[in-house]
Design a protein around this motif. Structure first.
Motif, PDB file in Angstrom:
ATOM      1  N   VAL A 636       5.301  -2.938  35.193  1.00  0.00           N
ATOM      2  CA  VAL A 636       6.755  -3.115  35.196  1.00  0.00           C
ATOM      3  C   VAL A 636       7.205  -3.231  36.644  1.00  0.00           C
ATOM      4  O   VAL A 636       6.997  -2.306  37.440  1.00  0.00           O
ATOM      5  CB  VAL A 636       7.467  -1.943  34.497  1.00  0.00           C
ATOM      6  CG1 VAL A 636       8.967  -2.192  34.448  1.00  0.00           C
ATOM      7  CG2 VAL A 636       6.911  -1.754  33.088  1.00  0.00           C
ATOM      8  N   VAL A 637       7.815  -4.356  36.986  1.00  0.00           N
ATOM      9  CA  VAL A 637       8.280  -4.606  38.349  1.00  0.00           C
ATOM     10  C   VAL A 637       9.794  -4.529  38.336  1.00  0.00           C
ATOM     11  O   VAL A 637      10.479  -5.415  37.790  1.00  0.00           O
ATOM     12  CB  VAL A 637       7.813  -5.978  38.851  1.00  0.00           C
ATOM     13  CG1 VAL A 637       8.207  -6.174  40.311  1.00  0.00           C
ATOM     14  CG2 VAL A 637       6.306  -6.124  38.692  1.00  0.00           C
ATOM     15  N   THR A 638      10.356  -3.484  38.907  1.00  0.00           N
ATOM     16  CA  THR A 638      11.797  -3.259  38.833  1.00  0.00           C
ATOM     17  C   THR A 638      12.215  -2.266  39.906  1.00  0.00           C
ATOM     18  O   THR A 638      11.372  -1.564  40.488  1.00  0.00           O
ATOM     19  CB  THR A 638      12.183  -2.715  37.444  1.00  0.00           C
ATOM     20  OG1 THR A 638      13.597  -2.525  37.375  1.00  0.00           O
ATOM     21  CG2 THR A 638      11.488  -1.395  37.158  1.00  0.00           C
ATOM     22  N   ASP A 639      13.539  -2.188  40.138  1.00  0.00           N
ATOM     23  CA  ASP A 639      14.086  -1.138  41.001  1.00  0.00           C
ATOM     24  C   ASP A 639      14.580   0.046  40.178  1.00  0.00           C
ATOM     25  O   ASP A 639      15.108   1.010  40.728  1.00  0.00           O
ATOM     26  CB  ASP A 639      15.217  -1.686  41.879  1.00  0.00           C
ATOM     27  CG  ASP A 639      16.318  -2.348  41.065  1.00  0.00           C
ATOM     28  OD1 ASP A 639      16.301  -2.234  39.826  1.00  0.00           O
ATOM     29  OD2 ASP A 639      17.203  -3.000  41.668  1.00  0.00           O
ATOM     30  N   GLY A 640      14.437  -0.049  38.853  1.00  0.00           N
ATOM     31  CA  GLY A 640      14.781   1.065  37.973  1.00  0.00           C
ATOM     32  C   GLY A 640      16.194   1.070  37.464  1.00  0.00           C
ATOM     33  O   GLY A 640      16.552   1.916  36.638  1.00  0.00           O
ATOM     34  N   ASP A 670       7.687  -0.434  42.278  1.00  0.00           N
ATOM     35  CA  ASP A 670       9.052  -0.152  42.723  1.00  0.00           C
ATOM     36  C   ASP A 670       9.470  -1.180  43.766  1.00  0.00           C
ATOM     37  O   ASP A 670       8.918  -1.225  44.873  1.00  0.00           O
ATOM     38  CB  ASP A 670       9.101   1.260  43.301  1.00  0.00           C
ATOM     39  CG  ASP A 670      10.526   1.741  43.569  1.00  0.00           C
ATOM     40  OD1 ASP A 670      11.452   0.911  43.459  1.00  0.00           O
ATOM     41  OD2 ASP A 670      10.695   2.933  43.875  1.00  0.00           O
ATOM     42  N   SER A 671      10.444  -2.020  43.405  1.00  0.00           N
ATOM     43  CA  SER A 671      10.900  -3.071  44.325  1.00  0.00           C
ATOM     44  C   SER A 671      12.028  -2.618  45.221  1.00  0.00           C
ATOM     45  O   SER A 671      12.516  -3.408  46.044  1.00  0.00           O
ATOM     46  CB  SER A 671      11.365  -4.291  43.515  1.00  0.00           C
ATOM     47  OG  SER A 671      12.463  -3.944  42.687  1.00  0.00           O
ATOM     48  N   GLU A 672      12.475  -1.387  45.082  1.00  0.00           N
ATOM     49  CA  GLU A 672      13.600  -0.900  45.897  1.00  0.00           C
ATOM     50  C   GLU A 672      13.161  -0.761  47.345  1.00  0.00           C
ATOM     51  O   GLU A 672      12.072  -0.263  47.641  1.00  0.00           O
ATOM     52  CB  GLU A 672      14.085   0.442  45.357  1.00  0.00           C
ATOM     53  CG  GLU A 672      15.429   0.848  45.915  1.00  0.00           C
ATOM     54  CD  GLU A 672      15.954   2.099  45.238  1.00  0.00           C
ATOM     55  OE1 GLU A 672      17.179   2.254  45.145  1.00  0.00           O
ATOM     56  OE2 GLU A 672      15.140   2.937  44.816  1.00  0.00           O
ATOM     57  N   SER A 673      14.011  -1.196  48.256  1.00  0.00           N
ATOM     58  CA  SER A 673      13.690  -1.136  49.680  1.00  0.00           C
ATOM     59  C   SER A 673      14.953  -0.795  50.446  1.00  0.00           C
ATOM     60  O   SER A 673      16.043  -0.698  49.885  1.00  0.00           O
ATOM     61  CB  SER A 673      13.107  -2.472  50.155  1.00  0.00           C
ATOM     62  OG  SER A 673      14.040  -3.522  49.945  1.00  0.00           O
ATOM     63  N   GLY A 674      14.834  -0.624  51.749  1.00  0.00           N
ATOM     64  CA  GLY A 674      15.975  -0.273  52.573  1.00  0.00           C
ATOM     65  C   GLY A 674      16.046   1.213  52.849  1.00  0.00           C
ATOM     66  O   GLY A 674      15.346   2.028  52.220  1.00  0.00           O
ATOM     67  N   PRO A 675      16.915   1.634  53.763  1.00  0.00           N
ATOM     68  CA  PRO A 675      16.989   3.056  54.132  1.00  0.00           C
ATOM     69  C   PRO A 675      17.577   3.936  53.049  1.00  0.00           C
ATOM     70  O   PRO A 675      17.273   5.121  52.979  1.00  0.00           O
ATOM     71  CB  PRO A 675      17.871   3.045  55.388  1.00  0.00           C
ATOM     72  CG  PRO A 675      18.698   1.798  55.252  1.00  0.00           C
ATOM     73  CD  PRO A 675      17.826   0.794  54.562  1.00  0.00           C
ATOM     74  N   MET A 676      18.458   3.382  52.191  1.00  0.00           N
ATOM     75  CA  MET A 676      19.110   4.185  51.147  1.00  0.00           C
ATOM     76  C   MET A 676      18.509   3.808  49.796  1.00  0.00           C
ATOM     77  O   MET A 676      18.717   2.702  49.301  1.00  0.00           O
ATOM     78  CB  MET A 676      20.625   3.941  51.159  1.00  0.00           C
ATOM     79  CG  MET A 676      21.280   4.286  52.485  1.00  0.00           C
ATOM     80  SD  MET A 676      23.059   4.005  52.469  1.00  0.00           S
ATOM     81  CE  MET A 676      23.560   5.147  51.201  1.00  0.00           C
ATOM     82  N   ARG A 677      17.752   4.707  49.201  1.00  0.00           N
ATOM     83  CA  ARG A 677      17.085   4.446  47.940  1.00  0.00           C
ATOM     84  C   ARG A 677      17.549   5.444  46.894  1.00  0.00           C
ATOM     85  O   ARG A 677      17.711   6.628  47.176  1.00  0.00           O
ATOM     86  CB  ARG A 677      15.559   4.536  48.108  1.00  0.00           C
ATOM     87  CG  ARG A 677      15.014   3.593  49.174  1.00  0.00           C
ATOM     88  CD  ARG A 677      13.511   3.650  49.234  1.00  0.00           C
ATOM     89  NE  ARG A 677      12.990   2.777  50.274  1.00  0.00           N
ATOM     90  CZ  ARG A 677      11.690   2.591  50.526  1.00  0.00           C
ATOM     91  NH1 ARG A 677      10.793   3.230  49.801  1.00  0.00           N
ATOM     92  NH2 ARG A 677      11.312   1.774  51.481  1.00  0.00           N
ATOM     93  N   LEU A 678      17.742   4.953  45.675  1.00  0.00           N
ATOM     94  CA  LEU A 678      18.183   5.800  44.579  1.00  0.00           C
ATOM     95  C   LEU A 678      17.022   6.470  43.854  1.00  0.00           C
ATOM     96  O   LEU A 678      17.221   7.457  43.161  1.00  0.00           O
ATOM     97  CB  LEU A 678      19.004   4.967  43.584  1.00  0.00           C
ATOM     98  CG  LEU A 678      20.230   4.243  44.161  1.00  0.00           C
ATOM     99  CD1 LEU A 678      20.945   3.475  43.072  1.00  0.00           C
ATOM    100  CD2 LEU A 678      21.173   5.265  44.806  1.00  0.00           C
ATOM    101  N   GLY A 679      15.821   5.928  43.961  1.00  0.00           N
ATOM    102  CA  GLY A 679      14.660   6.535  43.319  1.00  0.00           C
ATOM    103  C   GLY A 679      14.647   6.402  41.812  1.00  0.00           C
ATOM    104  O   GLY A 679      14.008   7.208  41.119  1.00  0.00           O
TER     105      GLY A 679
END
Length: 712
Positions: A636-640, A670-679
Motif C-alpha cells: 500500500v503506497v499512501t500518506d495515510g 509511507d509517501s509523506e515527506s517534509g518537516p511536518m508529518r502527521l504519521g
C-alpha cells in the motif's frame, strides 16, 4: 472421415505463401538454412499462428541419417559424435528418418528434460539404466518451447548450458552420461504474460514480433483457409503439396549453398558498424548477424552478401539485444540502420595480387607483408577504424529521463503537507463532486518517474509451496535438502534413494531378503524460494499530486516492479482517487505493462482509502481461489490520509482491520515527506499488521548507507 494431417501446411499460412516471406516465415526459414544462427523467439499476442508455423516447419527440413536403435540420434557421418547406446561399428544399419519436433512443457521436471534413472530396471533387476530425456530426443532436430517466458528458472539453466556447449552431462543416482544435444531452439511467448530472462533471450539468434493483420481482406483470408482446413484437412493439405515440396527443396538447396556464400571484409566491417551503432552488448550480435546475412544471401540465390542481406538480418538479430532493462520498448530504429548501412552495397574483396616469381637463390623465402589492407578503400586506409561513426545521432536512443529530478526540482516548491482537511480540499476540488474536469491541470496531472534503483527486498512471512522464484521461503522441488517424506505430501518429487532403503530396512520382512514396497518410497523435502503475487495499492489523490512527491513514489514503485521482474513475481496494480478504486492492471507476469500503466497514472481528487483497501481484498481473494499456492504481498503506497464522504477515516480503519484478519503479508510505503508529518501511514500499518517503510528507504543503497552512518 478424412484423416487429419499432423500439421497445418507451412505454405498455407498467410505471409508464408509468397516469394516475399513475412518476418515470421523468413526467420524460421533462415534458422533452418543455417542452424548455427541459434533459433528463433516468436513474440506476439495469442491467436497469431505462432505455434502453427513452428509445427509446420518440421516437415520442411531434410531427413537425418541415424544408426538403427540409437536413442541419441548421433550422426553416422561424424566420427566425433559418440552415443551412450554405442559403440556402433561400420556394419551397423543406418536409416533415414524425419527430424524430431520435441515439445518442452513449461511444467516439465528436471529429470524429464535431462533423463533419469530407469526405476523399473533398478528396483526389479538391480541394474543402473539411463532413460534419455527430452534434450536427447531433440538432438539434430527442433526443440519447441511454447510460453517460454513461463519456463521455470531451473529449466532455463539447463537450456542455457545445452545451448552453450551443445552437450548434456548427467551425474546422478549412480551413473554418469554425456551426449550431444544440438538442436534448433524455437520459443513462442505472449509478452503480456511476462518477459524472458536476459540470459536466455540472448541465446535466441533471431526474434520476431507477430501481430494480427489489420487489413480486413487479410483477416478474411486467414479465416477462410482455416475453415477449409477444418472441413477437409486431407484435401486442404493436398492442395498445398506442390508448394510444400518446392519450399522444402529450396531450403535444402540453400543449406548446401551456405558454405559457398562469400562474406567480404567490407560487409563484415559494415555489420560491426551496425552493431556498434546500436550499442549491443558483447560480440554475439555480430556473429549471429553475419550468419543470418549469409543465410539470407543463400536463400535469395546470391553468392555474395549484399546491403539488403545485412539490413534484413539486422532487423531480426538486433531488436532483442539492444534493450537495456525490462521496461524499454523493443524494436529497432530503421532510420539509424539505413544511415549506418548507406546506399551502396559493400565492395567485394579485391582479387589476390599476383605472386612474385620465386627467387632461385632462396625459393622458400616468404614475401614481404603488405603495409595496407587491400580490402579497405582509400578513404578507409587514410582514416583508422576508430574514427568510424561514433555518434549515431539523436535517433539512436531517446532521453533517459524526460521528467528527471533536476527538472522536477526547478518546478518544485516547498512540499509541506497540509495540516487540515480545508487546505487539502482546496487542492483536491470542492465538495464531493468526484474528479475535477480535465482542464484542471493542477488537480489532475501526470508526472513521470526517475531512473529505477535497486529496491529493498520485501518478502512474505512464513514458508509456502508456490512456484520457483527468488523472493520468499518455500518448501518444494528446488533448494537445499532438509528431510524426506512419503510421495504425495506436497513436499517434493525427486526420489530419495537412501531414505527409501532405510524405510524398507526398518519395516518387518520375511526371510533375509529386503523388499521395497510402495509405502517405503520417500521423496526429498527441499527448502528454496518461491515467487509471489505483489499487489500494489497506490494512492493517486490530490495529496499525492505534488510533482516531487509523485515522482518519488512512481520511482519507488518502478524499482519494486523491476525487483519483481528479477524475482519472477506476478504483479497487479490498484489506484484509488476521487470517489473510487480501480484495478488498473489485473495480476499478470508482465511488469512491462505494469510500468506503462504506472507512468500514465494521473493524480488528483479526494482520497478514498477504504475503497482502495476493499478492492485489494477482493482481488486477493479472487486470486487465491485461482491458485491457492500463490501467496500474496500487499504493498500500500499512501500518506495515510482518508478524505471524501463522512466517516471516511472510520471506514478505512475498518477495512484495514478486515485485511489484517485475513493474515495477509503487507507493507505500507509511507509517501509523506517534509518537516511536518502527521504519521497517518504509520498508524495504518499498525492496523494492517504491516511493515512500515518510508518511501526513501525503498532504495536498498540508501538504507544501507543510513545503517552504516548510524553504526559509525
Amino acid at each position: 472421415m478424412p484423416q487429419r494431417p499432423a500439421h497445418y501446411p507451412f505454405s498455407a499460412i498467410v505471409g508464408c505463401d509468397t516469394e516475399q516471406l513475412d518476418d515470421l516465415g523468413l526467420a524460421l526459414v533462415l534458422t533452418s538454412v543455417s542452424p548455427d544462427i541459434g533459433g528463433v523467439l516468436v513474440r506476439g499476442q495469442k491467436g497469431t499462428a505462432k505455434s502453427t508455423a513452428v509445427r509446420a516447419l518440421a516437415s520442411l527440413l531434410p531427413p537425418v541419417d541415424v544408426y538403427r536403435g540409437d536413442r541419441f540420434s548421433v550422426d553416422p557421418a561424424d566420427p566425433s559424435q559418440h552415443s551412450p547406446d554405442g559403440p556402433f561399428g561400420p556394419g551397423t544399419a543406418v536409416e533415414s528418418r524425419p527430424v524430431n519436433l520435441v515439445d518442452l512443457p513449461v511444467g516439465a521436471t528436471e529429470d524429464r528434460v535431462l533423463g533419469s534413472l530407469h526405476l523399473e530396471q533398478a528396483l526389479t533387476h538391480g541394474k543402473v539404466a539411463y532413460e534419455p530425456g527430452l534434450l536427447a530426443r531433440a538432438h539434430r532436430g527442433l526443440l519447441y518451447v511454447d510460453e517460454v517466458n513461463l519456463l521455470h528458472d531451473h529449466l532455463v539453466d539447463l537450456l542455457l548450458d545445452a545451448a552453450a556447449t551443445g552437450r548434456v552431462t548427467v551425474e546422478r543416482d549412480g551413473f554418469s552420461v554425456e551426449h550431444a544435444a544440438k538442436f534448433l531452439l524455437i520459443g513462442t511467448m505472449n509478452p503480456e504474460e511476462g518477459e524472458l530472462r536476459p540470459q536466455l533471450l540472448d541465446r535466441f539468434g533471431l526474434t520476431v514480433e507477430v501481430t494480427a493483420p489489420t487489413d480486413p481482406s487479410a483477416r478474411a483470408e486467414v479465416v477462410r483457409r482455416r475453415m477449409a482446413y477444418d472441413a477437409d484437412p486431407g484435401g486442404f493439405a493436398s492442395g498445398y503439396h506442390e508448394a510444400e515440396e518446392a519450399l522444402a527443396d529450396r531450403i535444402a538447396k540453400a543449406r548446401g549453398a551456405v558454405e559457398r556464400v562469400h562474406l567480404s571484409q567490407a560487409a563484415l566491417l559494415k555489420i560491426a558498424e551496425v552493431c556498434a551503432a546500436f550499442e549491443v552488448d558483447g560480440l554475439r550480435a555480430d556473429i549471429v548477424t553475419s550468419r543470418a546475412a549469409v543465410a539470407h544471401a543463400a536463400w535469395a540465390g546470391r553468392e555474395t552478401v549484399t546491403r539488403a542481406d545485412i539490413r534484413r538480418a539486422a532487423l531480426l538479430t538486433l531488436p532483442h539485444r539492444r534493450r537495456r532493462n525490462p521496461f524499454d520498448a523493443p524494436g529497432l530504429d530503421e532510420e539509424l540502420l539505413d544511415r549506418v548501412l548507406g546506399d551502396e552495397d559493400p565492395p567485394p574483396d579485391p582479387p589476390e595480387p599476383p605472386q612474385p616469381p620465386e627467387s632461385p637463390d632462396d625459393p622458400d623465402e616468404p614475401s614481404e607483408p603488405e603495409d595496407t589492407d587491400p580490402s579497405q578503400s582509400p578513404e578507409q586506409q587514410e582514416q583508422p577504424p576508430e574514427d568510424g561513426p561514433q555518434d549515431p545521432g539523436p535517433d539512436a536512443q531517446g532521453p533517459e529521463n524526460p521528467d528527471g529530478p533536476d527538472q522536477s526540482a526547478e518546478a518544485e516548491q516547498t512540499d509541506a503537507p497540509p495540516n487540515t482537511d480545508t487546505e487539502q480540499d482546496a487542492e483536491e476540488g470542492p465538495e464531493d463532486a468526484g474528479p475535477p474536469p480535465p482542464s484542471s491541470d493542477r488537480a489532475t496531472s501526470t508526472v513521470g518517474s526517475a531512473a529505477p534503483y535497486r529496491a529493498r527486498k520485501l518478502s512474505v512471512r512464513g514458508a509456502g509451496q508456490g512456484a520457483d522464484g527468488k523472493r520468499s521461503r518455500a518448501v518444494g522441488r528446488r533448494g537445499r535438502r532438509i528431510g524426506a517424506a512419503p510421495p504425495g505430501s506436497g513436499s517434493g518429487s525427486s526420489l530419495h534413494l537412501v531414505e527409501t532403503v532405510r524405510a524398507a530396512a526398518a519395516a518387518p520382512r520375511e526371510g533375509e531378503r529386503m523388499r521395497i514396497r510402495p509405502q517405503d518410497l520417500r521423496v526429498a523435502v527441499r527448502e528454496g524460494q518461491e515467487s509471489n503475487l505483489i499487489l500494489f495499492c497506490v494512492d493517486a489523490s490530490g495529496s499525492m499530486a505534488a510533482r516531487k512527491r509523485m515522482s518519488e513514489v512512481k520511482t519507488a514503485i518502478l524499482s519494486l516492479l523491476l525487483d519483481a521482474y528479477r524475482r519472477r513475481d506476478k504483479v497487479g496494480l490498484i489506484t484509488f482517487r476521487a470517489q473510487q478504486a480501480e484495478l488498473v492492471l489485473p495480476p499478470t507476469n508482465s511488469v512491462d505493462v505494469a510500468a506503462a500503466r504506472l507512468e500514465d497514472m494521473p493524480a488528483g481528487g479526494r482520497t478514498p482509502l477504504a475503497e482502495g483497501l476493499l478492492e485489494a481484498d477482493r482481488v486477493l481473494r479472487r486470486e487465491q481461489r485461482r491458485d491457492p499456492r500463490l501467496r500474496p504481498l500487499l504493498v500500500v503506497v499512501t500518506d495515510g490520509r482518508a478524505t471524501g464522504a463522512r466517516g471516511a477515516v472510520e471506514r478505512s480503519l475498518a477495512a484495514a482491520d478486515h485485511i489484517a484478519g485475513q493474515e495477509i503479508s503487507s507493507v505500507v510505503v509511507d509517501s509523506e515527506s517534509g518537516p511536518m508529518r502527521l504519521g497517518l501511514a504509520l498508524g495504518l500499518s499498525a492496523r494492517l499488521g504491516a511493515e512500515h517503510l518510508p518511501v526513501g528507504e525503498v532504495n536498498a543503497e540508501a538504507l544501507n548507507t543510513a545503517v552504516r552512518e548510524r553504526a559509525a
